[in-house]
Motif scaffolding. Structure first.
Motif, PDB file in Angstrom:
ATOM      1  N   ALA A 169      -0.068   4.450   4.828  1.00 53.43           N
ATOM      2  CA  ALA A 169      -0.460   3.055   4.669  1.00 53.43           C
ATOM      3  C   ALA A 169      -0.715   2.400   6.023  1.00 53.43           C
ATOM      4  O   ALA A 169      -1.677   1.646   6.192  1.00 53.43           O
ATOM      5  N   ARG A 213       0.830  -1.205   0.000  1.00 53.96           N
ATOM      6  CA  ARG A 213       0.000   0.000   0.000  1.00 53.96           C
ATOM      7  C   ARG A 213       0.868   1.260   0.000  1.00 53.96           C
ATOM      8  O   ARG A 213       0.477   2.293  -0.556  1.00 53.96           O
ATOM      9  N   THR A 214       2.038   1.186   0.612  1.00 55.70           N
ATOM     10  CA  THR A 214       2.970   2.314   0.567  1.00 55.70           C
ATOM     11  C   THR A 214       3.342   2.629  -0.871  1.00 55.70           C
ATOM     12  O   THR A 214       3.324   3.791  -1.300  1.00 55.70           O
ATOM     13  N   ALA A 223       4.305   8.178   2.846  1.00 58.33           N
ATOM     14  CA  ALA A 223       3.440   7.168   2.220  1.00 58.33           C
ATOM     15  C   ALA A 223       3.320   5.946   3.130  1.00 58.33           C
ATOM     16  O   ALA A 223       2.242   5.358   3.258  1.00 58.33           O
ATOM     17  N   THR A 229       0.396   4.138  -2.726  1.00 61.01           N
ATOM     18  CA  THR A 229       0.203   5.541  -2.365  1.00 61.01           C
ATOM     19  C   THR A 229       1.178   6.442  -3.103  1.00 61.01           C
ATOM     20  O   THR A 229       0.793   7.478  -3.666  1.00 61.01           O
ATOM     21  N   GLN A 255      -4.026   3.511   7.397  1.00 59.63           N
ATOM     22  CA  GLN A 255      -5.157   2.867   6.745  1.00 59.63           C
ATOM     23  C   GLN A 255      -5.361   1.430   7.217  1.00 59.63           C
ATOM     24  O   GLN A 255      -6.484   0.936   7.238  1.00 59.63           O
TER      25      GLN A 255
END
Length: 215
Positions: free
Chosen positions: A59, A35-36, A55, A39, A62
């Motif tokens: 992540a 996810r980093t 980022a 992003t 989230q």
């Protein structure tokens, strides 16, 4: 020859351990790291930019209910990374062949330097490059061309070694030679252009690149 840093050269185990210390499952690291990248890629794709650390924090926010301080403690673990065991033999292959080694990351400046020093292999690396300098993320074409320019070589004379298919794809589309080997990915993504070189491990990828015809 350029090398991606996170996962390709450096073991992210300390970050996983920091997640566990914060009360999170270690396997969450895979999702958070992915996810980093998402992003950062998305920010760059729409003409924006963010730091890798920011980022990563986004992540984590989230995926967990960790406080800002707890997230910062997990992110600090990037400062404890060390090279995978196969990194030194791969870099020594290059040194013996008289080929310069550089690192190319969109990660935070200083992380690669500290980790290579910690692993005792920094003398084998000519320089470390972070695309934070130009406020860009791989796999944007500009990052690879910037790296080639910084190394004072034509793109076609620079190879990128990575354990991430998307990174190799980006490098090859920018005119570099790409080499992929499995680390976290079991296979190279079939939706990309085939890698110029693939091997079973990092030393194998370096050896295969060195064996390519000159020019």
């Amino acid at each position: 020859m350029a090398f991606d840093v996170n996962e390709t050269l450096l073991d992210l185990a300390p970050v996983g351990a920091a997640l566990v210390e914060a009360g999170q499952p270690e396997h969450l690291l895979t999702a958070v790291f992915g996810r980093t990248l998402l992003t950062g890629f998305a920010a760059a794709a729409v003409g924006g930019w963010c730091r890798f650390r920011d980022a990563f924090d986004a992540a984590l926010a989230q995926a967990t209910d960790l406080s800002p301080a707890a997230r910062a403690a997990v992110a600090d673990a990037f400062g404890e990374l060390t090279p995978h065991p196969d990194v030194e033999p791969a870099l020594r292959l290059l040194a013996e062949a008289g080929v310069r080694a550089v690192t190319l990351t969109h990660g935070s400046p200083g992380v690669a330097e500290a980790a290579l020093e910690r692993g005792g292999v920094s003398p084998l690396v000519a320089r470390t490059l972070s695309s934070e300098v130009i406020r860009a993320w791989k796999p944007a074409r500009e990052v690879y061309l910037w790296a080639a320019g910084t190394c004072d070589v034509e793109p076609a004379r620079l190879a990128l070694v990575a354990a991430h298919g998307w990174d190799v794809q980006g490098a090859q589309r920018a005119g570099l030679t790409g080499a992929w080997f499995p680390r976290g990915e079991k296979v190279y993504p079939a939706v990309y252009d085939p890698p110029h070189v693939s091997a079973a491990d990092l030393p194998g990828a370096v050896g295969a690149l060195l064996a390519l015809p000159a020019g």
